[in-house]
Write an enzyme that holds these catalytic residues in place. Structure first.
Site, PDB file in Angstrom:
ATOM      1  N   GLY A 130       0.798  -1.227   0.000  1.00  0.00           N
ATOM      2  CA  GLY A 130       0.000   0.000   0.000  1.00  0.00           C
ATOM      3  C   GLY A 130       0.830   1.276   0.000  1.00  0.00           C
ATOM      4  N   ASP A 260      -5.219  -1.232 -17.168  1.00  0.00           N
ATOM      5  CA  ASP A 260      -5.579  -0.548 -15.918  1.00  0.00           C
ATOM      6  C   ASP A 260      -4.806   0.755 -15.756  1.00  0.00           C
ATOM      7  OD1 ASP A 260      -3.470  -2.589 -15.643  1.00  0.00           O
ATOM      8  OD2 ASP A 260      -3.242  -1.794 -13.627  1.00  0.00           O
TER       9      ASP A 260
HETATM   10  P1  AMP Z   1       0.907  -0.367 -11.488  1.00  0.00           P
HETATM   11  O1  AMP Z   1       1.630  -1.299 -12.405  1.00  0.00           O
HETATM   12  O2  AMP Z   1       1.806   0.459 -10.615  1.00  0.00           O
HETATM   13  O3  AMP Z   1      -0.061   0.474 -12.228  1.00  0.00           O
HETATM   14  O4  AMP Z   1       0.087  -1.281 -10.445  1.00  0.00           O
HETATM   15  C1  AMP Z   1      -0.701  -2.358 -10.816  1.00  0.00           C
HETATM   16  C2  AMP Z   1      -1.571  -2.766  -9.665  1.00  0.00           C
HETATM   17  O5  AMP Z   1      -0.791  -3.097  -8.529  1.00  0.00           O
HETATM   18  C3  AMP Z   1      -2.561  -1.720  -9.198  1.00  0.00           C
HETATM   19  O6  AMP Z   1      -3.732  -2.381  -8.789  1.00  0.00           O
HETATM   20  C4  AMP Z   1      -1.857  -1.089  -8.027  1.00  0.00           C
HETATM   21  O7  AMP Z   1      -2.747  -0.506  -7.120  1.00  0.00           O
HETATM   22  C5  AMP Z   1      -1.162  -2.283  -7.425  1.00  0.00           C
HETATM   23  N1  AMP Z   1       0.046  -1.921  -6.665  1.00  0.00           N
HETATM   24  C6  AMP Z   1       1.230  -1.486  -7.160  1.00  0.00           C
HETATM   25  N2  AMP Z   1       2.096  -1.272  -6.162  1.00  0.00           N
HETATM   26  C7  AMP Z   1       1.457  -1.547  -5.005  1.00  0.00           C
HETATM   27  C8  AMP Z   1       1.813  -1.522  -3.621  1.00  0.00           C
HETATM   28  N3  AMP Z   1       3.029  -1.152  -3.227  1.00  0.00           N
HETATM   29  N4  AMP Z   1       0.870  -1.883  -2.727  1.00  0.00           N
HETATM   30  C9  AMP Z   1      -0.343  -2.266  -3.111  1.00  0.00           C
HETATM   31  N5  AMP Z   1      -0.745  -2.327  -4.375  1.00  0.00           N
HETATM   32  C10 AMP Z   1       0.145  -1.965  -5.328  1.00  0.00           C
HETATM   33 MG    MG Z   2      -1.591   1.354 -12.241  1.00  0.00          MG
END
Ligand code: AMP
Ligand code: MG
Length: 495
Positions: A130, A260
């Site tokens: 998070g 996403d």
């Molecule tokens: P991203 O590739 O950064 O767009 O993230 C892809 C997914 O992973 C999204 O659902 C984000 O909310 C989740 N996510 C990325 N980093 C974290 C983290 N440190 N804690 C929780 N969820 C994460």
């Molecule tokens: Mg993302």
């Protein structure tokens, strides 16, 4: 030091909330509060975003703002929540994702939503913690503001705060929170989520919400038999096409174009392993985790179309006719090339289109690619060359000059055919070709300083990037070639 319950300190900060995403109902989100971080400090602030939010002078400079935008103090009237979405990651259906570390505080009466990124665990955190680390939060903050100043649609960043709370990545780093601002953070993945779960009522509710608020013309249009959802798909396709044309023209690589991470408003969203090209290499991969090069610079326009296809698939239960859905996507294929050509003409100082322009552009791109010529510096020098500062500086960028020596006279001849004079063309080029972009090494230097609690590097870079077309005498070091070590910077999905 939990301040969340400290109602006496509940700040307003000049933000006035109005009903927004929250009105969609609990199928779309989980209500929860940000999790506090100890002893926050300011890392960066954007007064212009504060103004856009209706915050008064100085309201961002208060201890309450520092606490509120770290997630330690709930702003009066906000209804914090994390939204659910799904998506395709690296071409594969990933199932449910959602705001794993972002919390939406709400929508203000300016029509802008405020979201904290890195504010703690949510029901959608999966294996994550998070949190967001300082380095990636500084990159997101600076790039959001840089893209905006370049005229490229993007989510904005109000501020970044840091805390010494440890966050484990490849090594132990420290936590930070970016406060992001946009009319909406809705992604293609929000639609995919309800489509995949065959929840057509919610899918329709979401589409209606987006149309009513952001695309009202889709309701009136008679195209596609008056189907508003087909019109929405077409409008999103067009916005995405324009966005991609701008990315390609400025040399921006997003790095993680998963569905996403695609904004339904055609905004640049979710700054992770992004990069502005140094040398022009069409196959450049900026994301160290992207071993196959799915999101390489020259793949981006095709990937955007692929992502739009996923959106079309998701909207199909509302469009009801596959042929119509395919027809609504078609606009991407005409708008992207037209917009890209128009952006390239602007970079070349050509006021009107003419036969042969595509060839002129392609010849140039081939010459630049052959020698991996620095993208930003080339265009700036070409602008100066048109302004009359000599063509030697342009030629000096090439070791083998045959190609550029053949191209420059063709370009000069082409410019001679237009009514616009050199001075006017050069002035327009200097407004189309930035002097300052957020190169990886510049961000890295500011981050290294910030880790020592010196945030002057962030502020200096921010000031340059907020006016990227201006000369800024005395800051030439930020407009030069990248140092050798820049190519060894490895930026992955880990943020
Ligand atoms: P991203 O590739 O950064 O767009 O993230 C892809 C997914 O992973 C999204 O659902 C984000 O909310 C989740 N996510 C990325 N980093 C974290 C983290 N440190 N804690 C929780 N969820 C994460
Ligand atoms: Mg993302």
């Amino acid at each position: 030091m939990s301040l969340l319950a400290d109602e006496a300190r509940a700040a307003r900060l000049g933000l006035r909330w109005k009903p927004g995403f929250h009105t969609l109902g609990p199928a779309f989100y989980t209500e929860l509060r940000p999790r506090p971080l100890p002893d926050p400090y300011w890392v960066g602030r954007s007064p212009s975003v504060a103004r856009d939010l209706g915050m008064g002078a100085g309201q961002l400079d208060t201890p309450e703002a520092l606490e509120a935008f770290t997630g330690n103090l709930l702003i009066e009237g906000s209804q914090p929540l994390a939204t659910v979405y799904s998506g395709h990651q690296f071409g594969v259906w990933a199932g449910q994702l959602g705001d794993g570390r972002a919390i939406l505080l709400g929508e203000t009466d300016t029509g802008l939503e405020v979201q904290l990124k890195g504010s703690g665990l949510t029901p959608y955190s999966r294996m994550g913690d998070g949190r967001a680390v300082l380095r990636s939060s500084i990159r997101e903050f600076l790039c959001s503001e840089a893209m905006h100043a370049l005229g490229i649609p993007t989510t904005r960043a109000l501020c970044v705060t840091g805390s010494d709370a440890p966050v484990r990545r490849e090594e132990i780093e420290t936590a930070a929170v970016v406060t992001r601002v946009a009319p909406s953070f809705i992604r293609f993945g929000h639609f995919e989520h309800f489509a995949a779960n065959e929840r057509v009522a919610e899918l329709r509710q979401l589409a209606d919400y987006v149309i009513d608020r952001y695309y009202p013309a889709c309701r009136e249009s008679q195209r596609f038999g008056g189907n508003p959802y087909a019109n929405l798909l077409e409008a999103v396709s067009e916005r995405t096409a324009r966005l991609l044309a701008q990315w390609q023209a400025v040399g921006f690589c997003h790095g993680v174009m998963n569905t996403d991470n695609m904004s339904i408003l055609g905004l640049t969203i979710d700054y992770g392993p992004f990069q502005f090209l140094d040398g022009f290499d069409p196959r450049h991969i900026c994301n160290h985790s992207d071993t196959a090069g799915r999101y390489a610079y020259n793949q981006q326009p095709n990937v955007a179309y692929w992502n739009l296809f996923c959106l079309a698939q998701a909207l199909l239960p509302l469009i009801e006719d596959q042929q119509v859905a395919v027809a609504a996507l078609e606009s991407y294929k005409t708008v992207f090339p037209a917009e890209f050509e128009s952006r390239m003409r602007a970079k070349l100082g050509l006021a009107e289109a003419a036969d042969g322009d595509r060839e002129l552009v392609n010849d140039l791109l081939r010459a630049l690619a052959a020698e991996k010529v620095d993208w930003t510096i080339f265009w700036r020098r070409l602008s100066q060359h048109v302004a009359g500062d000599g063509q030697q500086a342009v030629r000096d960028l090439f070791i083998d000059r045959a190609a550029i020596d053949a191209w420059l006279p063709a370009y000069t001849e082409r410019r001679g055919q237009q009514s616009v004079g050199d001075a006017e063309a050069a002035a327009a080029m200097l407004r189309a070709n930035p002097k300052f972009v957020l190169r990886n090494h510049l961000g890295q230097l500011a981050i290294d300083q910030a880790r020592q609690k010196d945030f002057s590097g962030v502020a200096r870079l921010q000031a340059l990037l907020e006016a990227p077309f201006e000369e800024h005498p005395g800051h030439e070091d930020m407009a030069g070639f990248p140092p050798d070590w820049a190519s060894s910077i490895e930026i992955s999905c880990s943020s």
